[in-house]
Design a protein around this motif. Sequence first.
Motif, PDB file in Angstrom:
ATOM      1  N   TYR A  18     -16.868  -8.422   3.131  1.00 39.91           N
ATOM      2  CA  TYR A  18     -15.615  -8.820   2.494  1.00 39.91           C
ATOM      3  C   TYR A  18     -14.933  -7.575   1.908  1.00 39.91           C
ATOM      4  O   TYR A  18     -15.591  -6.575   1.603  1.00 39.91           O
ATOM      5  CB  TYR A  18     -15.829  -9.871   1.400  1.00 39.91           C
ATOM      6  CG  TYR A  18     -16.750  -9.451   0.264  1.00 39.91           C
ATOM      7  CD1 TYR A  18     -16.245  -8.861  -0.888  1.00 39.91           C
ATOM      8  CD2 TYR A  18     -18.121  -9.671   0.338  1.00 39.91           C
ATOM      9  CE1 TYR A  18     -17.071  -8.492  -1.936  1.00 39.91           C
ATOM     10  CE2 TYR A  18     -18.960  -9.309  -0.702  1.00 39.91           C
ATOM     11  CZ  TYR A  18     -18.438  -8.720  -1.835  1.00 39.91           C
ATOM     12  OH  TYR A  18     -19.266  -8.342  -2.865  1.00 39.91           O
ATOM     13  N   LYS A  19     -13.620  -7.644   1.780  1.00 39.15           N
ATOM     14  CA  LYS A  19     -12.840  -6.521   1.259  1.00 39.15           C
ATOM     15  C   LYS A  19     -13.279  -6.201  -0.172  1.00 39.15           C
ATOM     16  O   LYS A  19     -13.398  -7.096  -1.009  1.00 39.15           O
ATOM     17  CB  LYS A  19     -11.355  -6.867   1.287  1.00 39.15           C
ATOM     18  CG  LYS A  19     -10.446  -5.728   0.840  1.00 39.15           C
ATOM     19  CD  LYS A  19      -8.979  -6.145   0.927  1.00 39.15           C
ATOM     20  CE  LYS A  19      -8.068  -5.015   0.452  1.00 39.15           C
ATOM     21  NZ  LYS A  19      -6.639  -5.397   0.537  1.00 39.15           N
ATOM     22  N   GLY A  20     -13.558  -4.929  -0.431  1.00 42.07           N
ATOM     23  CA  GLY A  20     -13.994  -4.520  -1.760  1.00 42.07           C
ATOM     24  C   GLY A  20     -15.484  -4.660  -1.991  1.00 42.07           C
ATOM     25  O   GLY A  20     -15.956  -4.486  -3.125  1.00 42.07           O
ATOM     26  N   LEU A  53     -12.455   0.146  -0.243  1.00 39.60           N
ATOM     27  CA  LEU A  53     -10.997   0.289  -0.342  1.00 39.60           C
ATOM     28  C   LEU A  53     -10.267  -0.040   0.950  1.00 39.60           C
ATOM     29  O   LEU A  53      -9.034  -0.147   0.941  1.00 39.60           O
ATOM     30  CB  LEU A  53     -10.648   1.721  -0.768  1.00 39.60           C
ATOM     31  CG  LEU A  53     -11.241   2.197  -2.098  1.00 39.60           C
ATOM     32  CD1 LEU A  53     -10.944   3.668  -2.311  1.00 39.60           C
ATOM     33  CD2 LEU A  53     -10.720   1.363  -3.256  1.00 39.60           C
ATOM     34  N   GLY A  54     -10.985  -0.186   2.057  1.00 34.33           N
ATOM     35  CA  GLY A  54     -10.343  -0.403   3.341  1.00 34.33           C
ATOM     36  C   GLY A  54      -9.759  -1.797   3.492  1.00 34.33           C
ATOM     37  O   GLY A  54     -10.093  -2.716   2.748  1.00 34.33           O
ATOM     38  N   SER A  55      -8.896  -1.954   4.471  1.00 37.82           N
ATOM     39  CA  SER A  55      -8.279  -3.253   4.735  1.00 37.82           C
ATOM     40  C   SER A  55      -9.275  -4.200   5.395  1.00 37.82           C
ATOM     41  O   SER A  55     -10.280  -3.763   5.991  1.00 37.82           O
ATOM     42  CB  SER A  55      -7.066  -3.085   5.649  1.00 37.82           C
ATOM     43  OG  SER A  55      -7.479  -2.672   6.944  1.00 37.82           O
ATOM     44  N   THR A  56      -9.001  -5.479   5.308  1.00 39.81           N
ATOM     45  CA  THR A  56      -9.843  -6.482   5.954  1.00 39.81           C
ATOM     46  C   THR A  56      -9.879  -6.282   7.460  1.00 39.81           C
ATOM     47  O   THR A  56     -10.931  -6.434   8.092  1.00 39.81           O
ATOM     48  CB  THR A  56      -9.324  -7.894   5.629  1.00 39.81           C
ATOM     49  OG1 THR A  56      -9.348  -8.087   4.210  1.00 39.81           O
ATOM     50  CG2 THR A  56     -10.187  -8.959   6.281  1.00 39.81           C
ATOM     51  N   VAL A  57      -8.741  -5.908   8.044  1.00 43.59           N
ATOM     52  CA  VAL A  57      -8.670  -5.700   9.495  1.00 43.59           C
ATOM     53  C   VAL A  57      -9.620  -4.602   9.932  1.00 43.59           C
ATOM     54  O   VAL A  57     -10.387  -4.762  10.884  1.00 43.59           O
ATOM     55  CB  VAL A  57      -7.230  -5.377   9.926  1.00 43.59           C
ATOM     56  CG1 VAL A  57      -7.186  -4.981  11.396  1.00 43.59           C
ATOM     57  CG2 VAL A  57      -6.317  -6.563   9.669  1.00 43.59           C
ATOM     58  N   LYS A  58      -9.616  -3.485   9.225  1.00 45.51           N
ATOM     59  CA  LYS A  58     -10.505  -2.376   9.580  1.00 45.51           C
ATOM     60  C   LYS A  58     -11.964  -2.736   9.349  1.00 45.51           C
ATOM     61  O   LYS A  58     -12.831  -2.413  10.155  1.00 45.51           O
ATOM     62  CB  LYS A  58     -10.135  -1.127   8.776  1.00 45.51           C
ATOM     63  CG  LYS A  58      -8.853  -0.454   9.213  1.00 45.51           C
ATOM     64  CD  LYS A  58      -8.630   0.842   8.448  1.00 45.51           C
ATOM     65  CE  LYS A  58      -7.381   1.551   8.938  1.00 45.51           C
ATOM     66  NZ  LYS A  58      -7.149   2.831   8.192  1.00 45.51           N
ATOM     67  N   ALA A  71     -25.748  -1.205   5.463  1.00 43.30           N
ATOM     68  CA  ALA A  71     -25.807  -0.256   4.350  1.00 43.30           C
ATOM     69  C   ALA A  71     -25.772  -0.987   3.009  1.00 43.30           C
ATOM     70  O   ALA A  71     -26.495  -0.631   2.066  1.00 43.30           O
ATOM     71  CB  ALA A  71     -24.655   0.735   4.443  1.00 43.30           C
ATOM     72  N   ALA A  72     -24.935  -2.013   2.911  1.00 41.41           N
ATOM     73  CA  ALA A  72     -24.860  -2.787   1.672  1.00 41.41           C
ATOM     74  C   ALA A  72     -26.187  -3.483   1.388  1.00 41.41           C
ATOM     75  O   ALA A  72     -26.645  -3.526   0.238  1.00 41.41           O
ATOM     76  CB  ALA A  72     -23.736  -3.819   1.775  1.00 41.41           C
ATOM     77  N   SER A  73     -26.823  -4.014   2.418  1.00 40.24           N
ATOM     78  CA  SER A  73     -28.095  -4.714   2.241  1.00 40.24           C
ATOM     79  C   SER A  73     -29.182  -3.763   1.752  1.00 40.24           C
ATOM     80  O   SER A  73     -29.975  -4.104   0.866  1.00 40.24           O
ATOM     81  CB  SER A  73     -28.516  -5.373   3.560  1.00 40.24           C
ATOM     82  OG  SER A  73     -27.579  -6.352   3.962  1.00 40.24           O
TER      83      SER A  73
END
Length: 440
Positions: A18-20, A53-58, A71-73
């Motif tokens: 998700y964004k952010g 900081l990136g857009s949802t599309v990217k 990486a988040a996991s």
Amino acid sequence: MNNQADLALIFPGSGSQYKGMMRSLYESSRIVQDTLHEADEILGFELSRLMMLGSTVKLNRIGHMLPAICAASVAHYRLYREQGGPLPAYMAGHSLGEYSALICSGALSFKDGLLLVSYRARLAEEVMEATGGAMSIMKSVDPARVASLCLELQAEGRKVSIACLNSRSQIAVSGQDAALAELEQRVAEASAHAQISYLIGSAPYHCSLMQPRAAEMAEELSKYSWSLPGCQLLSNVTGRPYTSIQEMQALLPQQLHKPVLWQESILHLLENGARTFIEMGPQNILKTLMPEISDETRVYAHDEKLDRMTIRDLFIAASVSSVLRPKAEPGPSAADSRLKAIGMCLTHAMTTRNYNQADASDMPSLQLYTQVKQLKQELDQGGVPLGEEHVAQALSMLQAVFEDKRTPDNERQLRWQQIKEKTGVERQVEVKAVARRETE
């Protein structure tokens, strides 16, 4: 939390981004910062900036999405360990999440695992562009009915199949866009309650469209260093723990084109004593899914602040009590085994397939199941003393469920045997099973 023997860590797959994502943890935790910067260095671009900081599309592009979730996991897991979280008895990951679990269990280094995730994403992008393949999520459906509809379409030359068996009523399907659209229409016509979500920009994982790339994945896997995991690590392909490095290298290429047996994996963990599950990764998708598989668990999502506080408090409490408490004798008590047997009876009653044409909600054994379920809750809370009669009640209930659902003898025997092996109530199971047959 009693001990790590009942603990399983689970890792999410595609769609959990998700964004952010990770921004608040990044700002408050040095180990999260270090992990995400390490990912940047491994991949050669600022993945961390894109995540926060990136857009949802990217972020939704496969080549960004999958490494970001992985990486988040890993960052969540490292933070969990830094804050005193114990090593689990089990790990399991959903699709992409299996690679996060491989890293966190020690089977792969973070660098090797993230590079493999990136390679796997490139394969998927190429297949998606070449075939027009994608995925859809279907909720409130009968998986067996959807499987039958897929076979009908396959007989017509369409490439579409079940990709993930997530729960009793939720699946993912993969295939060519036109075939997916036709399947969605037929499912909607067959079930008025079906909820269908086409995943925009998704790749056709876990279906035959990916099978031609399995050999390339196998070759890539052979280039990296592998170790045995530090806990039992489940395979998506079999729903069972890996037993060797060779098995990991053999099954991971098959994971590209074979369905994810998620519900079967969770049920295996339940049958082997797992009762506490912590989702390590962005969002809470697997936590939300768990009640559709079993209500005999405690489930937390490490991405949720309140759950992180609860997890930390539980571990602190467990740590303090272990210092103050006299050292206990090893091994489960008879009471523990009996309580586990009751829990397994409830699990088997819920998960055995219904071979009867009648609706399960109309079966006489449902009342018995409800009574045993309420009993188990009272026993867990210490509301009533556990006795042999309670085990007998649970066994009788399970036998009644088998009768109502017309469960084949070989499946009954297999489930009885699992209870015997895991709880040691062999004599009780045999007596109840024989007694039932003598009265037929």
